[in-house]
Design a protein around this motif. Structure first.
Motif, PDB file in Angstrom:
ATOM      1  N   ILE A 158       0.833  -1.215   0.000  1.00 25.30           N
ATOM      2  CA  ILE A 158       0.000   0.000   0.000  1.00 25.30           C
ATOM      3  C   ILE A 158       0.868   1.265   0.000  1.00 25.30           C
ATOM      4  CG2 ILE A 158      -0.437   0.097   2.520  1.00 25.30           C
ATOM      5  CD1 ILE A 158      -3.316   0.702   0.282  1.00 25.30           C
ATOM      6  N   LEU A 163       3.050   5.452   4.936  1.00 23.00           N
ATOM      7  CA  LEU A 163       2.312   5.036   6.133  1.00 23.00           C
ATOM      8  C   LEU A 163       3.063   5.398   7.411  1.00 23.00           C
ATOM      9  CD1 LEU A 163      -0.361   3.579   6.062  1.00 23.00           C
ATOM     10  CD2 LEU A 163       0.843   1.411   6.156  1.00 23.00           C
ATOM     11  N   ARG A 182      -4.277   8.904  -2.818  1.00 19.18           N
ATOM     12  CA  ARG A 182      -4.843   8.234  -4.003  1.00 19.18           C
ATOM     13  C   ARG A 182      -5.485   6.920  -3.589  1.00 19.18           C
ATOM     14  NH1 ARG A 182      -1.743   6.091  -7.767  1.00 19.18           N
ATOM     15  NH2 ARG A 182       0.075   6.151  -6.411  1.00 19.18           N
ATOM     16  N   PHE A 183      -6.614   6.600  -4.195  1.00 18.44           N
ATOM     17  CA  PHE A 183      -7.256   5.315  -3.930  1.00 18.44           C
ATOM     18  C   PHE A 183      -6.492   4.234  -4.686  1.00 18.44           C
ATOM     19  CE2 PHE A 183     -10.478   2.193  -5.470  1.00 18.44           C
ATOM     20  CZ  PHE A 183     -10.643   1.549  -4.264  1.00 18.44           C
ATOM     21  N   LYS A 184      -6.136   3.147  -3.962  1.00 23.00           N
ATOM     22  CA  LYS A 184      -5.340   2.094  -4.595  1.00 23.00           C
ATOM     23  C   LYS A 184      -5.904   0.720  -4.228  1.00 23.00           C
ATOM     24  CE  LYS A 184      -1.683   4.249  -2.703  1.00 23.00           C
ATOM     25  NZ  LYS A 184      -0.386   4.317  -2.071  1.00 23.00           N
ATOM     26  N   TYR A 189      -4.881  -6.188  -2.055  1.00 28.39           N
ATOM     27  CA  TYR A 189      -6.042  -5.313  -1.857  1.00 28.39           C
ATOM     28  C   TYR A 189      -7.149  -5.591  -2.875  1.00 28.39           C
ATOM     29  CZ  TYR A 189      -3.567  -2.813   1.763  1.00 28.39           C
ATOM     30  OH  TYR A 189      -2.929  -2.501   2.935  1.00 28.39           O
ATOM     31  N   ARG A 193     -10.076  -5.926   1.653  1.00 29.84           N
ATOM     32  CA  ARG A 193      -9.867  -4.480   1.783  1.00 29.84           C
ATOM     33  C   ARG A 193      -8.850  -4.158   2.877  1.00 29.84           C
ATOM     34  NH1 ARG A 193     -15.632  -4.665   1.842  1.00 29.84           N
ATOM     35  NH2 ARG A 193     -15.802  -3.728   3.908  1.00 29.84           N
ATOM     36  N   HIS A 194      -8.617  -5.125   3.811  1.00 30.15           N
ATOM     37  CA  HIS A 194      -7.754  -4.803   4.952  1.00 30.15           C
ATOM     38  C   HIS A 194      -6.728  -5.908   5.253  1.00 30.15           C
ATOM     39  CE1 HIS A 194     -10.292  -1.361   5.689  1.00 30.15           C
ATOM     40  NE2 HIS A 194     -11.334  -2.162   5.528  1.00 30.15           N
ATOM     41  N   PRO A 195      -5.810  -6.160   4.319  1.00 33.20           N
ATOM     42  CA  PRO A 195      -4.842  -7.236   4.566  1.00 33.20           C
ATOM     43  C   PRO A 195      -3.947  -7.003   5.787  1.00 33.20           C
ATOM     44  CG  PRO A 195      -4.328  -6.050   2.529  1.00 33.20           C
ATOM     45  CD  PRO A 195      -5.669  -5.573   2.984  1.00 33.20           C
ATOM     46  N   ILE A 196      -3.626  -5.743   6.092  1.00 33.47           N
ATOM     47  CA  ILE A 196      -2.766  -5.484   7.266  1.00 33.47           C
ATOM     48  C   ILE A 196      -3.495  -5.946   8.529  1.00 33.47           C
ATOM     49  CG2 ILE A 196      -1.657  -3.690   8.673  1.00 33.47           C
ATOM     50  CD1 ILE A 196      -1.205  -2.058   6.131  1.00 33.47           C
ATOM     51  N   TYR A 197      -4.769  -5.557   8.644  1.00 27.76           N
ATOM     52  CA  TYR A 197      -5.530  -5.934   9.844  1.00 27.76           C
ATOM     53  C   TYR A 197      -5.756  -7.443   9.894  1.00 27.76           C
ATOM     54  CZ  TYR A 197      -6.343  -0.894   9.951  1.00 27.76           C
ATOM     55  OH  TYR A 197      -6.182   0.474   9.966  1.00 27.76           O
ATOM     56  N   GLU A 232     -12.043   3.953   9.675  1.00 30.15           N
ATOM     57  CA  GLU A 232     -11.191   4.161   8.496  1.00 30.15           C
ATOM     58  C   GLU A 232     -12.039   4.203   7.223  1.00 30.15           C
ATOM     59  OE1 GLU A 232      -7.510   1.866   8.431  1.00 30.15           O
ATOM     60  OE2 GLU A 232      -7.824   1.521   6.301  1.00 30.15           O
ATOM     61  N   LEU A 236     -12.518   6.886   4.312  1.00 34.80           N
ATOM     62  CA  LEU A 236     -12.186   6.551   2.924  1.00 34.80           C
ATOM     63  C   LEU A 236     -13.356   6.854   1.986  1.00 34.80           C
ATOM     64  CD1 LEU A 236     -10.160   3.294   3.654  1.00 34.80           C
ATOM     65  CD2 LEU A 236      -9.264   5.290   2.453  1.00 34.80           C
TER      66      LEU A 236
HETATM   67  C1  LIG Z   1      -2.635   1.227   8.616  1.00 40.23           C
HETATM   68  S1  LIG Z   1      -3.185   1.460   6.973  1.00 40.23           S
HETATM   69  C2  LIG Z   1      -4.298   0.106   6.874  1.00 40.23           C
HETATM   70  C3  LIG Z   1      -4.712  -0.155   5.489  1.00 40.23           C
HETATM   71  C4  LIG Z   1      -5.784  -1.240   5.390  1.00 40.23           C
HETATM   72  N1  LIG Z   1      -6.878  -0.965   6.289  1.00 40.23           N
HETATM   73  C5  LIG Z   1      -5.228  -2.604   5.682  1.00 40.23           C
HETATM   74  O1  LIG Z   1      -5.580  -3.226   6.688  1.00 40.23           O
HETATM   75  O2  LIG Z   1      -4.414  -3.080   4.863  1.00 40.23           O
HETATM   76  C6  LIG Z   1      -4.265   2.821   7.117  1.00 40.23           C
HETATM   77  C7  LIG Z   1      -4.133   3.838   5.991  1.00 40.23           C
HETATM   78  O3  LIG Z   1      -4.342   3.237   4.748  1.00 40.23           O
HETATM   79  C8  LIG Z   1      -5.219   4.060   3.963  1.00 40.23           C
HETATM   80  N2  LIG Z   1      -5.944   3.170   3.037  1.00 40.23           N
HETATM   81  C9  LIG Z   1      -6.638   2.069   3.361  1.00 40.23           C
HETATM   82  N3  LIG Z   1      -7.121   1.467   2.248  1.00 40.23           N
HETATM   83  C10 LIG Z   1      -6.724   2.227   1.203  1.00 40.23           C
HETATM   84  C11 LIG Z   1      -6.903   2.138  -0.217  1.00 40.23           C
HETATM   85  N4  LIG Z   1      -7.576   1.137  -0.764  1.00 40.23           N
HETATM   86  N5  LIG Z   1      -6.321   3.087  -0.996  1.00 40.23           N
HETATM   87  C12 LIG Z   1      -5.625   4.085  -0.455  1.00 40.23           C
HETATM   88  N6  LIG Z   1      -5.414   4.238   0.887  1.00 40.23           N
HETATM   89  C13 LIG Z   1      -5.959   3.318   1.701  1.00 40.23           C
HETATM   90  C14 LIG Z   1      -6.117   4.742   4.990  1.00 40.23           C
HETATM   91  O4  LIG Z   1      -6.653   5.941   4.531  1.00 40.23           O
HETATM   92  C15 LIG Z   1      -5.151   4.961   6.133  1.00 40.23           C
HETATM   93  O5  LIG Z   1      -4.452   6.171   5.966  1.00 40.23           O
END
Ligand SMILES: C[S@@+](CC[C@H](N)C(=O)[O-])C[C@H]1O[C@@H](n2cnc3c(N)ncnc32)[C@H](O)[C@@H]1O
Length: 261
Positions: A158, A163, A182-184, A189, A193-197, A232, A236
């Motif tokens: 990401i 970050l 930017r939306f990515k 992903y 939507r939340h691979p880190i979590y 979050e 978003l």
């Molecule tokens: C700690 S990261 C966690 C990202 C995601 N929730 C994950 O678990 O992989 C948090 C940041 O990622 C950004 N973010 C999450 N998804 C995104 C996306 N698809 N495109 C761009 N920014 C993203 C959020 O706005 C926030 O600033």
């Protein structure tokens, strides 16, 4: 009064000056290093490996007191981590904290509240499960490590350096404008939507020996992750509008093969 009398003489480096940019850069690196040590310590703390103080060691404390202290430590982290990440909070505190070091300061505060948690965490040693079969135990440890790998690789997918604030202080140092978010949806992903979590949840629950303390940690952090996701995603949607709404329709939250909200 002469014109000279009206002039303000700031003490210390002025924002935008070369020396300020360099100090901001060094601060960003220092905050990143603190974060990096903290996340490495977190792996040892949760897995009970290498580090001097783990989730299952520390001061013997009566159960009720230990639960209250641990809940307070996790609440402190959750409040810091969520409140400081909100757009309204950022808009307010960047009146006082220079924008280029805003992310580094957030990362530093998050790391410090985690270090406090590791230091003050009270063990609750009652064993909830203990996997006797060595092959299964090794598989569970491997799964936990895979969770940490998922966390790390996803941050790079990401944008790891953005970050954790390094990108911002480097841009500022070389006089480059900060680019708008930017939306990515790169690689993983596209599946969740939340691979880190997801990586954190796997790393926290995959334990061959689960004590009451570890279970408390895993349960509360998992609940917090769901709250964090709601906050979050609210931001978003505000930021990216229909693009993110459609992404939510298309891609599952945490479990790749299941369509979820
Ligand atoms: C700690 S990261 C966690 C990202 C995601 N929730 C994950 O678990 O992989 C948090 C940041 O990622 C950004 N973010 C999450 N998804 C995104 C996306 N698809 N495109 C761009 N920014 C993203 C959020 O706005 C926030 O600033």
């Amino acid at each position: 009064m002469t014109q000279i009398d009206h002039q303000v003489h700031p003490i210390g480096p002025v924002a935008g000056s070369r020396i300020f940019k360099f100090i901001a850069f060094l601060y960003g690196i220092a905050a990143y290093l603190v974060f990096f040590m903290t996340i490495l310590y977190a792996i040892g703390f949760v897995m009970g490996l290498v580090v001097p103080k783990t989730i299952d060691t520390g001061t013997d404390t009566p159960v009720a007191e230990a639960i209250i202290i641990n809940l307070l430590l996790m609440a402190l982290f959750a409040v810091q981590h969520s409140v400081m990440a909100r757009r309204q909070f950022k808009a307010w505190w960047t009146q006082y904290v220079p924008k280029p070091v805003e992310r580094s300061t957030y990362v530093l505060f998050a790391s410090l509240s985690l270090l406090l948690l590791f230091w003050q965490w009270r063990p609750l040693p009652t064993v909830i499960w203990d996997v006797a079969n060595p092959d299964i135990a090794v598989t569970i440890v491997t799964l936990s490590l895979a969770g940490w790998v998922l966390v790390f690789t996803s941050t790079f997918i990401i944008n790891h350096f953005e970050l954790f604030g390094l990108h911002q202080v480097t841009n500022h140092l070389v006089g480059k404008e900060a680019s708008p978010p930017r939306f990515k949806t790169p690689l993983l992903y596209k599946f969740v939507r939340h691979p880190i979590y997801l990586g954190f949840i796997i790393a926290f629950w995959a334990a061959p020996v689960m004590t009451a303390g570890h279970l408390l940690f895993a349960a509360v952090t998992t609940a917090y992750i769901f709250v964090g996701i709601a906050l979050e995603e609210h931001d978003l949607v505000d930021l990216f509008g229909d693009e993110y709404r459609q992404y939510k329709q298309r891609v599952s939250m945490l479990i790749p093969w299941r369509k979820s909200v």
